[in-house]
Design an enzyme around this catalytic site. Sequence first.
Site, short mmCIF file in Angstrom:
data_model
loop_
_atom_site.label_atom_id
_atom_site.label_comp_id
_atom_site.label_asym_id
_atom_site.label_seq_id
_atom_site.Cartn_x
_atom_site.Cartn_y
_atom_site.Cartn_z
N GLY A 152 -14.25 -7.89 -28.89
CA GLY A 152 -13.32 -8.19 -27.79
C GLY A 152 -13.70 -9.52 -27.18
O GLY A 152 -14.31 -10.38 -27.83
N ALA A 202 -23.55 -3.03 -24.13
CA ALA A 202 -22.28 -2.30 -24.00
C ALA A 202 -22.48 -1.04 -23.16
O ALA A 202 -22.33 -1.08 -21.92
CB ALA A 202 -21.76 -1.99 -25.39
N ARG A 203 -22.85 0.06 -23.78
CA ARG A 203 -23.17 1.30 -23.07
C ARG A 203 -24.30 1.97 -23.83
O ARG A 203 -24.33 1.98 -25.07
CB ARG A 203 -21.95 2.24 -23.02
CG ARG A 203 -20.85 1.79 -22.09
CD ARG A 203 -21.25 1.86 -20.60
NE ARG A 203 -20.17 1.46 -19.72
CZ ARG A 203 -20.00 0.22 -19.22
NH1 ARG A 203 -20.87 -0.74 -19.51
NH2 ARG A 203 -18.98 -0.05 -18.42
N GLU A 251 -28.88 6.19 -17.55
CA GLU A 251 -29.08 5.28 -16.41
C GLU A 251 -29.00 6.04 -15.09
O GLU A 251 -28.12 6.90 -14.95
CB GLU A 251 -27.98 4.20 -16.38
CG GLU A 251 -28.10 3.19 -17.47
CD GLU A 251 -26.95 2.18 -17.47
OE1 GLU A 251 -26.33 1.98 -16.41
OE2 GLU A 251 -26.70 1.60 -18.53
N HIS A 302 -29.08 -3.10 -16.43
CA HIS A 302 -27.62 -3.22 -16.42
C HIS A 302 -27.17 -4.38 -15.53
O HIS A 302 -26.45 -4.19 -14.55
CB HIS A 302 -26.96 -1.90 -15.98
CG HIS A 302 -25.55 -1.77 -16.48
ND1 HIS A 302 -24.99 -0.57 -16.83
CD2 HIS A 302 -24.58 -2.69 -16.68
CE1 HIS A 302 -23.72 -0.75 -17.22
NE2 HIS A 302 -23.46 -2.06 -17.14
N ILE A 303 -27.60 -5.59 -15.92
CA ILE A 303 -27.28 -6.78 -15.13
C ILE A 303 -26.32 -7.73 -15.87
O ILE A 303 -26.23 -8.91 -15.54
CB ILE A 303 -28.56 -7.56 -14.73
CG1 ILE A 303 -29.39 -7.96 -15.98
CG2 ILE A 303 -29.40 -6.76 -13.75
CD1 ILE A 303 -30.49 -8.96 -15.69
C1 8YV Z 1 -20.77 -3.23 -14.28
C2 8YV Z 1 -20.25 -3.33 -16.69
O1 8YV Z 1 -19.47 -3.32 -13.83
O2 8YV Z 1 -18.13 -4.27 -16.37
C3 8YV Z 1 -18.80 -3.42 -16.96
O3 8YV Z 1 -18.30 -2.64 -17.79
O4 8YV Z 1 -20.95 -2.63 -17.35
C4 8YV Z 1 -20.87 -4.09 -15.53
O5 8YV Z 1 -20.27 -5.31 -15.33
C5 8YV Z 1 -21.64 -3.65 -13.18
O6 8YV Z 1 -22.92 -3.44 -13.60
C6 8YV Z 1 -21.37 -2.88 -11.89
O7 8YV Z 1 -21.49 -1.49 -12.07
#
Ligand code: 8YV
Length: 345
Positions: free
Chosen positions: A158, A241-242, A271, A289-290
Site C-alpha cells: 500500500g 504493521a501489526r 501490546e 509502536h512509534i
Molecule cells: C497509531 C498506527 O495510529 O495508524 C496506525 O495504524 O498503527 C499508528 O499510527 C498510533 O500509534 C496511535 O495509536
Amino acid sequence: MADARPVVWVSQPLIDAVIEPLRAQVELITTDAVTAWTQEQLAERLRGVDGAIITLNERIGAAQLAGADRLQVIANVGVGYNNLDVDALSAAGVLASNTPDVLTETTADLGFALLMAAARRITESERWLRDGQWGQWSFQTMLGADIHGSTLGILGMGRIGQGIARRGAHGFGMRVLYHNRSRLPAATEAEVGAQYAELDALLAQSDHLVLVLPYTAASHHLINASALAKMKPTATLVNIARGGIVDELALADALAHGRLAAAGLDVYEGEPQVRPELLALRNVVLTPHIGSASLGTRKAMVQLAVDNLLAALGVAGEAPRMPSAINADAALAARAASGDESKKR
Ligand code: 8YV
C-alpha cells in the site's frame, strides 16, 4: 436552555491544539489522562454521544454499540482499523473513518530506521559501548549486514510499502521485491522501483523483509515457523504493521538459534506487553509502536479525524462528505433501511 450541539467524546489525550477548537462546534467530552478503557466502560461512554474520536487502543464492536442510539460516527486516529468491527458499525448505521496518507512518509521513515538499526546492530552496539565493553574490541566486533545493494522485500504494497520501496530503490540502490494481494500497475512498479514476487520467492530472496500489510484473519501469524524457515539465516525482519502478523515465539526461536540474523519490531501481539522471549534477545530492536510518532504527523492525524467527524455530523456542511470514510455506503444503507432519521442531520 439545553445545548443542541452534537456531543463528542475523545477517548485519550491527543493534541490539544487540534482538539480544543472543536468546543466552538460541539459539546466536547475529553479524557485528561491516558486510560485503558474496559469493554463495559467503552459501551457506557458511547451511550448518549453523537460522535467519538478514538485510538487503536479502543476496540469497538457490537457490544459497545448496543446502547449507543445517538452515535453517528467513530473517527479512528490511525490508518489501521483492526480495532473496529466494521460490519457491526455499518449494521448500526455508524460511519467510521481512519487517517490514511498523512502518516505514510513518517511511518516509512520508521520502517527504514528499524531496518538499519537491526541490520547494522545499532542498539546492540550502543548497549555494548555503555556497558564498558569497548576494551574488548576486535576486527570482528558488531559485523552486520549491508543495506545498500542488497535485496529488500516488502510484504504489503500500500502507500507505506511504496514509501519504503522508494527509499530502498532510489536511496540505497537496493533491488526491491514485493508481494501484495494485487499487483501494482506497471507504471507504479517502475516509479517506486519494485518488482512483484510470489510470497515464497519474496521470503527466500529477501536480505531484509519489511511487513506493511493490514492485519486480518488471513494475515494472522502469516510469518510463522514455516515462513521463517524459508528466509535466509542472514536476513533481517522488520514489522511496522501489526504484531499479530508474526508468530512471535517462532520469531524469537529463529533469532535465538541463528536461523534469522536480526529483527526490528514496532508492533506486538499483546501490546503494551512484549514477550520475555523477545526482550531477552540481543539481536532484536524493539520500539513501542512509534511508526507515526512525529509531532507534525500526529497533529495531521488528529486533524484528519476531526475533519471526518465534523463532516459525518454535518457540522461542516452537508453530511457525510468525509475525507476518509471506511464504510459510508454500508452505514448509510443501514440507516436508510431502518428509517432512522435521528442520525440524519
Ligand atoms: C497509531 C498506527 O495510529 O495508524 C496506525 O495504524 O498503527 C499508528 O499510527 C498510533 O500509534 C496511535 O495509536
